[in-house]
Structure formats: C-alpha cells, structure tokens
Design a protein around this motif. Structure first.
Motif, PDB file in Angstrom:
ATOM      1  N   ARG A 126       3.762  -4.077  -5.918  1.00 32.16           N
ATOM      2  CA  ARG A 126       2.986  -4.963  -5.043  1.00 32.16           C
ATOM      3  C   ARG A 126       1.516  -4.979  -5.466  1.00 32.16           C
ATOM      4  N   ALA A 127       0.989  -3.814  -5.823  1.00 32.40           N
ATOM      5  CA  ALA A 127      -0.400  -3.744  -6.282  1.00 32.40           C
ATOM      6  C   ALA A 127      -0.565  -4.432  -7.636  1.00 32.40           C
ATOM      7  N   LEU A 128       0.386  -4.180  -8.538  1.00 31.54           N
ATOM      8  CA  LEU A 128       0.285  -4.783  -9.871  1.00 31.54           C
ATOM      9  C   LEU A 128       0.333  -6.305  -9.815  1.00 31.54           C
ATOM     10  N   SER A 129       1.006  -6.845  -8.798  1.00 31.11           N
ATOM     11  CA  SER A 129       1.135  -8.305  -8.704  1.00 31.11           C
ATOM     12  C   SER A 129      -0.198  -8.995  -8.415  1.00 31.11           C
ATOM     13  N   VAL A 130      -1.171  -8.232  -7.908  1.00 30.85           N
ATOM     14  CA  VAL A 130      -2.462  -8.842  -7.583  1.00 30.85           C
ATOM     15  C   VAL A 130      -3.626  -8.187  -8.324  1.00 30.85           C
ATOM     16  N   ALA A 131      -3.366  -7.094  -9.036  1.00 33.04           N
ATOM     17  CA  ALA A 131      -4.441  -6.383  -9.735  1.00 33.04           C
ATOM     18  C   ALA A 131      -4.947  -7.214 -10.914  1.00 33.04           C
ATOM     19  N   THR A 132      -6.243  -7.257 -11.053  1.00 32.62           N
ATOM     20  CA  THR A 132      -6.835  -7.976 -12.183  1.00 32.62           C
ATOM     21  C   THR A 132      -6.731  -7.118 -13.446  1.00 32.62           C
ATOM     22  N   PRO A 133      -6.853  -7.739 -14.612  1.00 28.75           N
ATOM     23  CA  PRO A 133      -6.867  -6.940 -15.851  1.00 28.75           C
ATOM     24  C   PRO A 133      -7.963  -5.881 -15.842  1.00 28.75           C
ATOM     25  N   GLU A 134      -9.116  -6.215 -15.243  1.00 31.14           N
ATOM     26  CA  GLU A 134     -10.205  -5.255 -15.188  1.00 31.14           C
ATOM     27  C   GLU A 134      -9.843  -4.039 -14.342  1.00 31.14           C
ATOM     28  N   THR A 135      -9.162  -4.289 -13.213  1.00 30.91           N
ATOM     29  CA  THR A 135      -8.734  -3.179 -12.347  1.00 30.91           C
ATOM     30  C   THR A 135      -7.712  -2.306 -13.059  1.00 30.91           C
ATOM     31  N   ARG A 136      -6.778  -2.935 -13.741  1.00 34.21           N
ATOM     32  CA  ARG A 136      -5.768  -2.169 -14.481  1.00 34.21           C
ATOM     33  C   ARG A 136      -6.421  -1.303 -15.562  1.00 34.21           C
TER      34      ARG A 136
ATOM     35  N   LEU B 135      -3.160   2.976   0.184  1.00 33.73           N
ATOM     36  CA  LEU B 135      -4.289   2.932   1.108  1.00 33.73           C
ATOM     37  C   LEU B 135      -5.584   2.608   0.374  1.00 33.73           C
ATOM     38  N   LEU B 136      -5.820   3.260  -0.764  1.00 31.80           N
ATOM     39  CA  LEU B 136      -7.042   3.015  -1.518  1.00 31.80           C
ATOM     40  C   LEU B 136      -7.061   1.607  -2.113  1.00 31.80           C
ATOM     41  N   PHE B 137      -5.920   1.159  -2.582  1.00 32.35           N
ATOM     42  CA  PHE B 137      -5.868  -0.159  -3.227  1.00 32.35           C
ATOM     43  C   PHE B 137      -6.120  -1.273  -2.219  1.00 32.35           C
ATOM     44  N   ASN B 138      -5.502  -1.179  -1.052  1.00 25.75           N
ATOM     45  CA  ASN B 138      -5.564  -2.267  -0.076  1.00 25.75           C
ATOM     46  C   ASN B 138      -6.649  -2.082   0.975  1.00 25.75           C
ATOM     47  N   GLY B 139      -7.069  -0.818   1.197  1.00 27.14           N
ATOM     48  CA  GLY B 139      -8.017  -0.562   2.254  1.00 27.14           C
ATOM     49  C   GLY B 139      -7.400  -0.765   3.628  1.00 27.14           C
ATOM     50  N   MET B 140      -8.184  -0.481   4.652  1.00 30.73           N
ATOM     51  CA  MET B 140      -7.789  -0.737   6.038  1.00 30.73           C
ATOM     52  C   MET B 140      -9.042  -1.188   6.778  1.00 30.73           C
ATOM     53  N   GLU B 141      -8.868  -1.608   7.997  1.00 22.76           N
ATOM     54  CA  GLU B 141     -10.025  -2.050   8.780  1.00 22.76           C
ATOM     55  C   GLU B 141     -11.066  -0.925   8.840  1.00 22.76           C
TER      56      GLU B 141
ATOM     57  N   LEU C  60       9.789   9.927 -10.800  1.00 25.17           N
ATOM     58  CA  LEU C  60      10.897   9.672 -11.724  1.00 25.17           C
ATOM     59  C   LEU C  60      12.013  10.693 -11.510  1.00 25.17           C
ATOM     60  N   GLY C  61      13.242  10.193 -11.421  1.00 26.07           N
ATOM     61  CA  GLY C  61      14.394  11.070 -11.255  1.00 26.07           C
ATOM     62  C   GLY C  61      14.633  11.518  -9.831  1.00 26.07           C
ATOM     63  N   THR C  62      13.871  10.983  -8.875  1.00 26.18           N
ATOM     64  CA  THR C  62      14.054  11.356  -7.468  1.00 26.18           C
ATOM     65  C   THR C  62      14.476  10.139  -6.661  1.00 26.18           C
ATOM     66  N   GLY C  63      14.925  10.386  -5.444  1.00 24.00           N
ATOM     67  CA  GLY C  63      15.309   9.301  -4.552  1.00 24.00           C
ATOM     68  C   GLY C  63      14.128   8.543  -3.990  1.00 24.00           C
ATOM     69  N   ASP C  64      12.913   9.008  -4.274  1.00 28.12           N
ATOM     70  CA  ASP C  64      11.714   8.352  -3.751  1.00 28.12           C
ATOM     71  C   ASP C  64      11.136   7.316  -4.707  1.00 28.12           C
ATOM     72  N   LEU C  65      11.735   7.185  -5.891  1.00 33.23           N
ATOM     73  CA  LEU C  65      11.161   6.311  -6.903  1.00 33.23           C
ATOM     74  C   LEU C  65      11.102   4.857  -6.439  1.00 33.23           C
ATOM     75  N   ALA C  66      12.148   4.369  -5.787  1.00 28.83           N
ATOM     76  CA  ALA C  66      12.173   2.959  -5.376  1.00 28.83           C
ATOM     77  C   ALA C  66      11.049   2.653  -4.396  1.00 28.83           C
ATOM     78  N   ALA C  67      10.825   3.558  -3.442  1.00 29.98           N
ATOM     79  CA  ALA C  67       9.767   3.335  -2.452  1.00 29.98           C
ATOM     80  C   ALA C  67       8.397   3.363  -3.111  1.00 29.98           C
ATOM     81  N   ALA C  68       8.195   4.303  -4.033  1.00 29.87           N
ATOM     82  CA  ALA C  68       6.912   4.384  -4.724  1.00 29.87           C
ATOM     83  C   ALA C  68       6.689   3.158  -5.605  1.00 29.87           C
ATOM     84  N   ASP C  69       7.729   2.735  -6.298  1.00 29.68           N
ATOM     85  CA  ASP C  69       7.581   1.592  -7.203  1.00 29.68           C
ATOM     86  C   ASP C  69       7.386   0.282  -6.442  1.00 29.68           C
ATOM     87  N   GLU C  70       7.909   0.205  -5.232  1.00 31.71           N
ATOM     88  CA  GLU C  70       7.670  -0.999  -4.429  1.00 31.71           C
ATOM     89  C   GLU C  70       6.172  -1.169  -4.156  1.00 31.71           C
TER      90      GLU C  70
END
Length: 250
Positions: A223-233, A182-188, A209-219
């Motif tokens: 997605r954020a890392l694919s568009v994040a600038t080096p400065e944001t990282r 939510l913070l990364f992408n914002g909303m209207e 890590l080590g939970t069944g929720d890891l895949a959803a969190a990493d997705e």
C-alpha cells in the motif's frame, strides 16, 4: 543494531520444552506421553514455570490432553501469581512474560467456564506488566496498537510509535510493519515521515519472511509502495543501507 529475527520468547520456550521432554528420563529420547504428563504435573506442583507453561499450552490447544480452557487459565495464572517479580532476564522470565500475555488474552475474551468475564482493564494491566517489567515484544506491540484505538488505550500516535518501536527493535515483524505504516501515513496531529516509514516496512518484509505474518506486513508495504515517490523510495533505501537510522525520533 536493528534485530531482524522473530521475537525470542516463543522459540526459547519451545526449545526449552523439547529439551525438558528429552531429559525427563535422562536418555535423550522423548519419553511416553503418559510419563511426560505425569512428570509435568509433578514439576508443576512444585511451581516450576516451564512445567506450568507446558501444561497451560497443552490444555489450551488440546495437545496430548483434552482441550480445557479452565485448566489452561489456571496454569498461566499460577505462573503470573507466583513469579510476577522474577528477575526480568533468562528463560523463566521469558515464560512468565508470555504467561501474562496469555492471561491478557483470557481477560480479553473471557473464560465463562472459569467464571472469568471479559475485562479490558485486566487485559491492559497484564500487557503493561509484561511490556514494562519484562520488556516483552509481543506485549509492547499490542500496547502500541491499543494506542491507535479509542476503545483501546485511547488514540495517541506518539505513544503508539514509542511502544511499536520498542517491539520493532526486538525483531517483532508486525511491530515493524505497523510502525512503518504509522510513520508513512501519519495520524491526526502526527505528521508523516514517509522515508522512515518505508524503511521500517521494508525491514518488516524481511523479518516476516517464512512466518504467517508476512501477508499482513506485505499488505501494508505494498500500500505504501503504491503511492511512494521515487525520491521517498531512494531515501528509505539510503537510511536502511547506512545503518544510521535505528530508532525513531519523537
């Protein structure tokens, strides 16, 4: 300090249930399933929340008994009805809060066999009690997500972020992930704050890590890392390493 462990209520309840099984005969050995069930039923008749919880989860999942959603619903409802105003601390409060969340699921899905229809308003009411009175992280997470849905509690990114943050600070990894998203992408009407968002997404990866929720969190993270600038990282890393940012300003 930011918590980075999973929500405590499930682990606490599970540990207590195992301890309960081991102490029924006073020997430290787990008793037979028939003796265990009999003892649970006796304690449930006396209104003991842990026994009611164990029976509810057993009938819900068909563990040691035939699956029976009507009985499961009844046990969870008994906990909620009899212990709704228990002091919001300690093991019993933990189980009562979890029972409200369980009841909410039954109202969300409906239990036709028990004459319980789908009732979104009751689902929301159960979650609100668990989230506000008991501070239950799972309930807070769900409310946060419902504030992103028109057919939930109505779209309010600010309220969504507040509820998600409450759960995130308790170590709920999906709350951390969705707060970050939510913070990364914002909303209207809600401007993105990408560095803070990426920080929370990174926290979520570690917590999940080590939970069944890891895949959803990493997705969401990927997605954020694919568009994040080096400065944001770099800014996200600096926030996380400094420890200065432990809450979201609204």
């Amino acid at each position: 300090m930011l918590a980075t462990t999973t929500s405590a209520h499930a682990q606490t309840a599970a540990d207590a249930a195992l301890d309960f099984a081991r102490t029924l005969d006073g020997t430290g050995s787990i008793v037979s399933s028939d003796t265990y069930l009999s003892a649970l039923e006796s304690d449930a008749a006396a209104g003991r929340p842990l026994a009611l919880w164990q029976l509810g989860t057993m009938y819900e999942n068909g563990e040691g008994v035939d699956k029976d959603p009507v009985k499961a619903f009844g046990y969870f409802a008994q906990i909620a009805n009899q212990h709704a105003d228990t002091a919001p601390r300690g093991l019993e409060a933990d189980i009562v809060a979890s029972s409200f969340v369980k009841l909410g699921d039954y109202f969300r899905m409906g239990v036709p066999e028990a004459g319980v229809s789908q009732n979104p308003a009751e689902y929301h009411r159960m979650l609100m009690h668990a989230a506000t009175y008991f501070g239950d992280a799972e309930a807070q997470y769900r409310i946060g997500m419902l504030y992103q849905q028109e057919d939930g509690l109505g779209v309010s990114p600010m309220l969504s972020a507040r509820w998600l943050q409450s759960a995130a600070h308790k170590g709920h990894c999906l709350a951390q992930a969705h707060l970050g998203d939510l913070l990364f992408n914002g909303m209207e009407g809600y401007e993105p704050r990408q560095a803070e968002g990426l920080m929370w997404l990174n926290f979520a990866h570690v917590t999940c890590l080590g939970t069944g929720d890891l895949a959803a969190a990493d997705e969401l993270l990927n997605r954020a890392l694919s568009v994040a600038t080096p400065e944001t990282r770099a800014a996200a890393t600096e926030m996380a390493n400094s420890g200065a940012v432990v809450s979201v300003e609204f």
